[in-house]
Design an enzyme around this catalytic site. Sequence first.
Site, PDB file in Angstrom:
ATOM      1  N   GLN A   3      -7.041   8.086   4.289  1.00  0.00           N
ATOM      2  CA  GLN A   3      -5.939   7.711   5.434  1.00  0.00           C
ATOM      3  C   GLN A   3      -4.441   7.719   4.665  1.00  0.00           C
ATOM      4  OE1 GLN A   3      -7.794   5.292   8.984  1.00  0.00           O
ATOM      5  NE2 GLN A   3      -8.932   4.729   6.991  1.00  0.00           N
ATOM      6  N   ARG A   4      -4.442   7.342   3.560  1.00  0.00           N
ATOM      7  CA  ARG A   4      -3.072   6.901   2.788  1.00  0.00           C
ATOM      8  C   ARG A   4      -2.541   7.927   2.085  1.00  0.00           C
ATOM      9  NH1 ARG A   4      -3.852   0.876   1.556  1.00  0.00           N
ATOM     10  NH2 ARG A   4      -3.538   1.516  -0.599  1.00  0.00           N
ATOM     11  N   THR A  13       4.694   1.792   6.388  1.00  0.00           N
ATOM     12  CA  THR A  13       3.317   1.251   6.387  1.00  0.00           C
ATOM     13  C   THR A  13       2.654   2.244   7.454  1.00  0.00           C
ATOM     14  OG1 THR A  13       1.816  -0.307   7.605  1.00  0.00           O
ATOM     15  CG2 THR A  13       4.045  -0.300   8.065  1.00  0.00           C
ATOM     16  N   ILE A  14       1.359   2.808   7.042  1.00  0.00           N
ATOM     17  CA  ILE A  14       0.560   3.472   8.011  1.00  0.00           C
ATOM     18  C   ILE A  14       0.108   2.644   8.984  1.00  0.00           C
ATOM     19  CG2 ILE A  14      -0.224   5.088   5.984  1.00  0.00           C
ATOM     20  CD1 ILE A  14      -2.970   3.579   6.286  1.00  0.00           C
ATOM     21  N   ASP A  15       0.219   1.486   8.938  1.00  0.00           N
ATOM     22  CA  ASP A  15      -0.309   0.581  10.193  1.00  0.00           C
ATOM     23  C   ASP A  15       0.572   0.532  11.218  1.00  0.00           C
ATOM     24  OD1 ASP A  15      -2.280  -0.236   8.226  1.00  0.00           O
ATOM     25  OD2 ASP A  15      -1.437  -2.150   7.866  1.00  0.00           O
ATOM     26  N   MET A  17      -8.270   2.258   9.378  1.00  0.00           N
ATOM     27  CA  MET A  17      -7.220   1.298   8.986  1.00  0.00           C
ATOM     28  C   MET A  17      -6.539   0.870   9.960  1.00  0.00           C
ATOM     29  SD  MET A  17      -6.255   2.227   4.987  1.00  0.00           S
ATOM     30  CE  MET A  17      -7.380   2.010   3.766  1.00  0.00           C
ATOM     31  N   GLY A  18      -5.528  -0.174   9.732  1.00  0.00           N
ATOM     32  CA  GLY A  18      -4.518  -0.748  10.605  1.00  0.00           C
ATOM     33  C   GLY A  18      -4.294  -2.225  10.348  1.00  0.00           C
ATOM     34  N   ARG A  19      -5.307  -2.687   9.673  1.00  0.00           N
ATOM     35  CA  ARG A  19      -5.186  -4.135   9.484  1.00  0.00           C
ATOM     36  C   ARG A  19      -5.436  -4.845  10.685  1.00  0.00           C
ATOM     37  NH1 ARG A  19      -4.261  -6.183   4.132  1.00  0.00           N
ATOM     38  NH2 ARG A  19      -2.005  -5.560   3.778  1.00  0.00           N
ATOM     39  N   ASP A  64       5.676  -5.555   5.745  1.00  0.00           N
ATOM     40  CA  ASP A  64       6.110  -6.687   5.924  1.00  0.00           C
ATOM     41  C   ASP A  64       6.081  -7.963   4.807  1.00  0.00           C
ATOM     42  OD1 ASP A  64       6.959  -8.497   8.157  1.00  0.00           O
ATOM     43  OD2 ASP A  64       5.052  -9.709   7.695  1.00  0.00           O
ATOM     44  N   ASP A  73       2.972  -1.661  12.230  1.00  0.00           N
ATOM     45  CA  ASP A  73       2.724  -2.853  12.957  1.00  0.00           C
ATOM     46  C   ASP A  73       4.155  -3.687  12.702  1.00  0.00           C
ATOM     47  OD1 ASP A  73       2.511  -3.345  10.219  1.00  0.00           O
ATOM     48  OD2 ASP A  73       0.724  -4.602  10.346  1.00  0.00           O
ATOM     49  N   ARG A  75     -25.929  12.505  17.735  1.00  0.00           N
ATOM     50  CA  ARG A  75     -26.038  11.270  17.261  1.00  0.00           C
ATOM     51  C   ARG A  75     -24.708  10.492  17.828  1.00  0.00           C
ATOM     52  NH1 ARG A  75     -26.938  12.630  11.008  1.00  0.00           N
ATOM     53  NH2 ARG A  75     -29.417  12.248  10.925  1.00  0.00           N
ATOM     54  N   ARG A  89       0.629  -4.971  -4.987  1.00  0.00           N
ATOM     55  CA  ARG A  89       0.830  -6.075  -4.099  1.00  0.00           C
ATOM     56  C   ARG A  89       1.355  -7.201  -4.773  1.00  0.00           C
ATOM     57  NH1 ARG A  89      -0.622  -4.057   0.841  1.00  0.00           N
ATOM     58  NH2 ARG A  89      -2.194  -2.518   0.730  1.00  0.00           N
ATOM     59  N   GLY A 147       0.796  -1.165  -0.040  1.00  0.00           N
ATOM     60  CA  GLY A 147       0.103  -0.090  -0.075  1.00  0.00           C
ATOM     61  C   GLY A 147       0.787   1.246  -0.074  1.00  0.00           C
ATOM     62  N   GLU A 153     -10.448  -1.355  11.956  1.00  0.00           N
ATOM     63  CA  GLU A 153     -11.012  -2.096  11.123  1.00  0.00           C
ATOM     64  C   GLU A 153     -10.811  -3.616  11.284  1.00  0.00           C
ATOM     65  OE1 GLU A 153      -9.188  -1.584   7.129  1.00  0.00           O
ATOM     66  OE2 GLU A 153      -7.025  -2.417   7.803  1.00  0.00           O
TER      67      GLU A 153
HETATM   68  O1  F6P Z   1      -1.300  -2.002   5.080  1.00  0.00           O
HETATM   69  C1  F6P Z   1      -1.935  -0.560   4.939  1.00  0.00           C
HETATM   70  C2  F6P Z   1      -3.511  -0.590   4.533  1.00  0.00           C
HETATM   71  O2  F6P Z   1      -3.948   0.678   4.116  1.00  0.00           O
HETATM   72  C3  F6P Z   1      -4.210  -1.206   5.741  1.00  0.00           C
HETATM   73  O3  F6P Z   1      -4.555  -0.413   6.678  1.00  0.00           O
HETATM   74  C4  F6P Z   1      -5.407  -1.553   5.014  1.00  0.00           C
HETATM   75  O4  F6P Z   1      -5.905  -2.637   5.680  1.00  0.00           O
HETATM   76  C5  F6P Z   1      -4.804  -2.321   3.633  1.00  0.00           C
HETATM   77  O5  F6P Z   1      -3.789  -1.689   3.357  1.00  0.00           O
HETATM   78  C6  F6P Z   1      -5.774  -1.988   2.504  1.00  0.00           C
HETATM   79  O6  F6P Z   1      -5.129  -2.528   1.176  1.00  0.00           O
HETATM   80  P1  F6P Z   1      -5.698  -2.359  -0.307  1.00  0.00           P
HETATM   81  O7  F6P Z   1      -4.860  -0.823  -0.604  1.00  0.00           O
HETATM   82  O8  F6P Z   1      -5.174  -3.592  -0.899  1.00  0.00           O
HETATM   83  O9  F6P Z   1      -7.121  -2.067  -0.427  1.00  0.00           O
END
Ligand code: F6P
Length: 343
Positions: A274-275, A124-126, A168-170, A102, A128, A161, A71, A10, A221
């Site tokens: 977010q990206r 990685t934005i995650d 995100m963040g896997r 990773d 992790d 409300r 990917r 990503g 997520e």
């Molecule tokens: O690993 C970064 C990330 O943005 C995750 O937070 C998210 O689940 C995933 O990539 C989304 O992947 P794609 O770009 O393949 O939809």
Amino acid sequence: MRIGVLTGGGDCPGLNSVIQAIVLRAAHYGFEVWGIEDGYKGLIEGRARPLRKEDVKGIHFIGGTILGTSRKNPAKSEEDMAKVMENVKKLGLDALIAIGGDDTLGAALKLYQRGLPIVGVPKTIDNDLSATDYSIGFWTAVETIADALEKLHTTAKSHKRVIIAEIMGRYAGWLALMGGLAGGAHVILIPEKPLDIDEVCRVIKERDEKGEGYTLIAVAEGVKIPETGELAVAAAEKDEFGHVRLGGIAKFLEEEIKRRTGREVRSTILGYIQRGGPPSAFDRVLGVRLGTKAVDLVKERKFGYAVVLRGTEIVPVKLEDVVGRPRYVPEGLFEYTDIFQES
Ligand code: F6P
């Protein structure tokens, strides 16, 4: 010396800062840089172009990656691995710098074990990857999330409300936790802490009774559905690294909370916003430092390593100590998930 550079997985803000720094440092040593297009896909297909100083002018401020990304997993087939090795030779590359998370660094390790002189840069934005304190893109994404949550406060408050923002963040809760904290979310739900919907409803009711009028929930997520223990999945087909596309936990919660409390609830997925966008100052500086040090490792012929941030230092770590070591939010930080409950 001719160095190839690729971005895989990503995209994220800060990749271009790394690329520019690689080109500048390489030029300083009199090395050439070639940009591989679209990650490993481009390397398998032999698509690359020279990157000179004038080709990277000004990209420091721009989000995404000028090289494109994919990917594609070269290690999935013997044929692709052979093509990579063949194209590295054809392109006359003496070394490769792979910028990725990773998956990308895992493939880099396999290529290194096959004899490719390779250096990794974690992104990685995650956030992790346990080998680095922070990966490029993370803090920019946190700022984007904080900004989005700030905006959700005003609409949630006006309509009285419950609003749920999916982040995100896997499988890790770093983005939801740090973004949720920066954006003042009243409830932060992360994969590392089992979801208790009754407790979430209790907080909503308590806030209503106190006259707060609205509740903002940040949910990662990767939070699992309590009854089934399953992830909410937006698309079941797996990418080449075996990942499904996550998404839908906020919608699930919206229905459940509505059913249990009778409250007006809305949900929104922050998604790819977010990206995107320009990197923060932190990610620009980190990108420059990592790119510079990656070229230094190439110069020293220290291959099979990644450059990472440890404290305030950029240090080399063996790829095998980076790959397959995910970092999750530790229990010690769980107390921050409900810090804004009474705000
Ligand atoms: O690993 C970064 C990330 O943005 C995750 O937070 C998210 O689940 C995933 O990539 C989304 O992947 P794609 O770009 O393949 O939809």
